[in-house]
Design an enzyme around this catalytic site. Structure first.
Site, PDB file in Angstrom:
ATOM      1  N   ASP A   1       0.865  -1.173   0.000  1.00  0.00           N
ATOM      2  CA  ASP A   1       0.000   0.000   0.000  1.00  0.00           C
ATOM      3  C   ASP A   1       0.908   1.232   0.000  1.00  0.00           C
ATOM      4  O   ASP A   1       2.136   1.125  -0.154  1.00  0.00           O
ATOM      5  CB  ASP A   1      -0.997  -0.031   1.182  1.00  0.00           C
ATOM      6  CG  ASP A   1      -0.360   0.308   2.528  1.00  0.00           C
ATOM      7  OD1 ASP A   1       0.887   0.423   2.610  1.00  0.00           O
ATOM      8  OD2 ASP A   1      -1.109   0.445   3.512  1.00  0.00           O
TER       9      ASP A   1
ATOM     10  N   CYS B   1       3.366  -2.678   4.009  1.00  0.00           N
ATOM     11  CA  CYS B   1       2.473  -1.573   4.359  1.00  0.00           C
ATOM     12  C   CYS B   1       3.234  -0.679   5.329  1.00  0.00           C
ATOM     13  O   CYS B   1       4.466  -0.744   5.386  1.00  0.00           O
ATOM     14  CB  CYS B   1       1.130  -2.073   4.905  1.00  0.00           C
ATOM     15  SG  CYS B   1       1.180  -2.883   6.515  1.00  0.00           S
TER      16      CYS B   1
ATOM     17  N   THR C   1       3.418  -0.649   8.637  1.00  0.00           N
ATOM     18  CA  THR C   1       4.063  -1.407   9.703  1.00  0.00           C
ATOM     19  C   THR C   1       4.347  -2.858   9.319  1.00  0.00           C
ATOM     20  O   THR C   1       5.082  -3.549  10.041  1.00  0.00           O
ATOM     21  CB  THR C   1       3.144  -1.457  10.933  1.00  0.00           C
ATOM     22  OG1 THR C   1       1.882  -2.018  10.503  1.00  0.00           O
ATOM     23  CG2 THR C   1       2.889  -0.072  11.510  1.00  0.00           C
TER      24      THR C   1
ATOM     25  N   HIS D   1      12.414 -21.378  11.031  1.00  0.00           N
ATOM     26  CA  HIS D   1      11.502 -22.041  11.968  1.00  0.00           C
ATOM     27  C   HIS D   1      10.062 -22.115  11.480  1.00  0.00           C
ATOM     28  O   HIS D   1       9.357 -23.066  11.809  1.00  0.00           O
ATOM     29  CB  HIS D   1      11.516 -21.302  13.325  1.00  0.00           C
ATOM     30  CG  HIS D   1      12.774 -21.535  14.117  1.00  0.00           C
ATOM     31  ND1 HIS D   1      12.866 -21.285  15.464  1.00  0.00           N
ATOM     32  CD2 HIS D   1      14.000 -21.997  13.740  1.00  0.00           C
ATOM     33  CE1 HIS D   1      14.088 -21.584  15.903  1.00  0.00           C
ATOM     34  NE2 HIS D   1      14.803 -22.003  14.861  1.00  0.00           N
TER      35      HIS D   1
ATOM     36  N   HIS E   1      10.633 -28.312  13.671  1.00  0.00           N
ATOM     37  CA  HIS E   1       9.915 -27.142  13.155  1.00  0.00           C
ATOM     38  C   HIS E   1       8.831 -27.566  12.173  1.00  0.00           C
ATOM     39  O   HIS E   1       7.767 -26.949  12.102  1.00  0.00           O
ATOM     40  CB  HIS E   1      10.886 -26.171  12.478  1.00  0.00           C
ATOM     41  CG  HIS E   1      12.006 -25.755  13.378  1.00  0.00           C
ATOM     42  ND1 HIS E   1      11.783 -25.114  14.571  1.00  0.00           N
ATOM     43  CD2 HIS E   1      13.349 -25.931  13.279  1.00  0.00           C
ATOM     44  CE1 HIS E   1      12.942 -24.889  15.173  1.00  0.00           C
ATOM     45  NE2 HIS E   1      13.910 -25.385  14.405  1.00  0.00           N
TER      46      HIS E   1
END
Ligand code: RB5
Length: 148
Positions: free
Chosen positions: A8, A64, A66, A97, A132
């Site tokens: 974005d 974006c 964050t 992981h 994992h």
């Protein structure tokens, strides 16, 4: 390898340098937009996540402000393990992981240089498998229980 990338307006600042880096590594890039205009991040998360989920792209990158909103949206698509990463260590761990098939980064929290480095680390790190794999299988089991 084919990588889908979408952002974005908050993440756009990171996109050109990441696309450039991917192309220099010989990776085919599917650019899902945006080009910096104000948009809604779930629309771009969906484009990238559907390409990865369907196998039309091997991995995805979503950007974006964050990395949070666009990762939450991408994780609503079946088969997606989108990881918001903050630094080189989390970029490595989400591959090793969690076998993250999408990395989510924030244009308002990372420098361009750091974001590029994180993408390279994520691409260069192999999934560890073993214990994992069992844990990632449990994520898939949750998905199979709750997703149609
Ligand atoms: C857009 O202003 C901003 O909310 C978005 O880029 C993102 O940070 C949401 O999680």
């Amino acid at each position: 390898m084919k990588i889908a990338i979408g952002c974005d307006h908050g993440g756009f600042v990171l996109k050109p340098a990441i696309v450039d880096t991917l192309k220099k590594r010989g990776i085919e890039v599917i650019d899902c937009g945006c080009q910096g205009e104000s948009v809604d991040y779930p629309d771009y998360a969906l484009k990238v996540a559907e390409l990865v989920s369907s196998g039309q792209a091997d991995k995805g990158i979503v950007l974006c402000g964050t990395g949070i909103g666009i990762s939450i949206a991408a994780n609503k698509v079946k088969g997606i393990r989108a990881a918001v990463c903050h630094d080189e260590f989390t970029a490595q761990m989400c591959a090793e992981h969690n076998n993250a098939n999408i990395i989510a980064l924030g244009g308002r929290v990372l420098s361009v240089e750091k974001a590029v480095k994180m993408v390279e680390i994520w691409l260069d790190t192999e999934f560890g498998g073993g214990r994992h794999a069992g844990r990632v299988d449990k994520i898939t089991a949750i998905e199979n229980k709750y997703f149609k």
